[in-house]
Design an enzyme around this catalytic site. Structure first.
Site, mmCIF file in Angstrom:
data_model
loop_
_atom_site.group_PDB
_atom_site.id
_atom_site.type_symbol
_atom_site.label_atom_id
_atom_site.label_comp_id
_atom_site.label_asym_id
_atom_site.label_seq_id
_atom_site.Cartn_x
_atom_site.Cartn_y
_atom_site.Cartn_z
ATOM 1 N N PHE A 134 0.858 -1.184 0.000
ATOM 2 C CA PHE A 134 0.000 0.000 0.000
ATOM 3 C C PHE A 134 0.892 1.231 0.000
ATOM 4 C CE2 PHE A 134 -2.516 3.449 1.711
ATOM 5 C CZ PHE A 134 -3.650 3.346 0.922
ATOM 6 N N ASP A 219 9.352 2.678 1.485
ATOM 7 C CA ASP A 219 8.151 3.342 1.996
ATOM 8 C C ASP A 219 7.995 3.027 3.479
ATOM 9 O OD1 ASP A 219 5.660 4.158 2.779
ATOM 10 O OD2 ASP A 219 4.608 3.394 1.017
ATOM 11 N N LYS A 248 2.983 9.403 8.682
ATOM 12 C CA LYS A 248 2.177 9.111 9.876
ATOM 13 C C LYS A 248 2.713 9.641 11.215
ATOM 14 C CE LYS A 248 -0.029 5.011 7.901
ATOM 15 N NZ LYS A 248 -1.473 5.179 8.097
HETATM 16 N N1 PLP Z 1 2.458 4.173 2.477
HETATM 17 C C1 PLP Z 1 2.151 3.329 3.481
HETATM 18 C C2 PLP Z 1 3.075 2.207 3.786
HETATM 19 C C3 PLP Z 1 0.980 3.505 4.213
HETATM 20 O O1 PLP Z 1 0.668 2.655 5.188
HETATM 21 C C4 PLP Z 1 0.134 4.588 3.886
HETATM 22 C C5 PLP Z 1 -1.128 4.782 4.595
HETATM 23 O O2 PLP Z 1 -1.626 3.929 5.275
HETATM 24 C C6 PLP Z 1 0.506 5.443 2.832
HETATM 25 C C7 PLP Z 1 1.679 5.207 2.166
HETATM 26 C C8 PLP Z 1 -0.363 6.601 2.443
HETATM 27 O O3 PLP Z 1 -0.271 7.598 3.417
HETATM 28 P P1 PLP Z 1 -1.373 8.766 3.480
HETATM 29 O O4 PLP Z 1 -2.649 8.118 3.853
HETATM 30 O O5 PLP Z 1 -0.836 9.699 4.508
HETATM 31 O O6 PLP Z 1 -1.425 9.377 2.130
#
Ligand code: PLP
Length: 391
Positions: A134, A219, A248
């Site tokens: 994700f 990520d 986050k």
């Molecule tokens: N990358 C990862 C690993 C995530 O868990 C998330 C959100 O859960 C995101 C990117 C996307 O972040 P945002 O919701 O702040 O756009």
């Protein structure tokens, strides 16, 4: 509660509860009921709710200077860029501040494409990502996300992504073509169900990227800043990426994301390549500096590691399959529906969330104590026993 939904796009299946305040490990609803929060705003509230030092930093900064745009420097932005590079140990690191995790990933993808244009040889623009991953909901990060069900309504997606099974380094190697420029991975797949890869995986990806002249994009929007029991998830195997994305926990709930690059990747984006009006604003950066200071001073990374082991052991005693790293933990419930567990726990004053039809995630604030873990496991134990009996 239906009237609350009248003017909200129906993009979320919200729980029927309205929170009005929080304090430490707890949230309070409009009826005054207290909940032990093992969701932490989806791995966001690392310091719990209403942390006094974050509140103070926000109040102080917002009374001095809130926004200037990126046409100018501000002190919190510069200090935060220095702090992040110091924590990463990247003396040549450079940061781009965004407003969310998806935006931080957008920046990482652009870094990889621009960087590859600066290399000799054919034009390379493709990123290899993993199924189950994700990376966000913007169109580009949705295309990177390895969950086809989330794409279907939005095709055609931007080209430039291929997916391979997670925790399968040979599959990454086999997917490399003359147009590949980068590999984008989470060190632990969070939204995909809390999947921890084998210890060899990230080091193998590092080696593959070095061998094929690709950038390794890491990520850590969910795993970064202590969540896995290390400052950064890649540190478990010391597999340094070229680019890391954070969000986050960085603002403890204030909207901030960061894309940090090192080496040649740090020099890829130059004037005019990328921008966002609000990114790196003084208030969110002041909040993030306070967050990092508290994580450091209270040694919350060690607490996350220790409480993670404790919580996993206690959850294991309930007799279910438990997995995870640090305080990013999931329980696989077999035939019990995760949604019933989430609801029954909430009614008993514990917040957990589902990351699969029969998988529940626990990602409490990094300040969590043994007593909090015991309380959460006790509620979960009762809920699971009830559901086993009635199911
Ligand atoms: N990358 C990862 C690993 C995530 O868990 C998330 C959100 O859960 C995101 C990117 C996307 O972040 P945002 O919701 O702040 O756009």
């Amino acid at each position: 509660m239906n009237d609350l939904d009248a003017h909200l796009m129906q993009t979320y299946r919200r729980q029927p509860v309205r929170f009005v305040r929080g304090e430490g490990m707890h949230l309070y609803d409009s009826e005054g009921k207290r909940y032990l929060d093992f969701v932490a705003g989806i791995a966001v509230n690392a310091l719990g709710h209403a942390h006094p030092l974050v509140a103070e930093a926000v109040a102080k900064q917002s009374s001095i200077l809130v926004h200037t745009s990126n046409l100018y420097y501000t002190e919190p932005m510069v200090a935060l860029s220095e702090k992040l590079c110091e924590l990463l140990g990247w003396a040549d690191g450079r940061v781009f501040f965004a407003n969310s995790g998806a935006e931080a990933n957008e920046c990482a993808i652009k870094v990889a494409r621009k960087w590859s244009r600066m290399q000799s040889g054919p034009h390379r623009y493709e990123t290899i990502a993993a199924f189950g991953s994700f990376h966000g909901r913007t169109l580009e990060t949705l295309a990177a996300t390895g969950q086809p069900a989330k794409w279907e309504a939005f095709t055609p997606l931007p080209p430039g992504f291929v997916h391979v099974p997670f925790d399968d380094a040979p599959a990454v190697k086999a997917a490399i073509t003359s147009i590949t420029c980068s590999v984008l991975l989470e060190p632990v797949q969070g939204e995909g169900g809390v999947i921890v890869p084998s210890p060899e995986y990230l080091p193998s990806i590092r080696t593959i990227c070095d061998g094929a002249n690709l950038l390794f994009l890491d990520d850590e929007v969910q795993t970064g800043l202590g969540r896995t029991g290390r400052w950064f998830g890649f540190q478990h195997e010391d597999a340094h990426p070229d680019v890391i994305t954070l969000a986050k926990a960085l603002g403890n709930g204030l909207p901030i994301g960061a894309c940090v690059a090192r080496g040649g990747a740090a020099e890829a984006l130059t004037y005019g390549d990328h921008a966002t009006t609000m990114g790196g604003g003084p208030v969110v950066c002041a909040a993030a500096l306070a967050v990092l200071e508290v994580i450091e001073q209270d040694d919350l990374v060690t607490n996350a590691a220790q409480m993670g082991v404790y919580l996993k052991t206690k959850l294991g005693d309930l007799g279910y399959d438990v997995r995870g790293q640090g305080l990013l933990i999931a329980i696989a419930l077999g035939r019990i529906a995760a949604s019933s567990v989430v609801e029954a726990c909430r009614l008993r004053g514990l917040l957990v969330n589902e990351v699969g039809p029969s998988v529940v995630r626990l990602c409490p604030p990094l300040i969590v104590s043994k007593q909090d873990c015991d309380a959460a496991v006790s509620i979960l134990g009762k809920v699971l026993t009830d559901l086993e009996v009635t199911g």
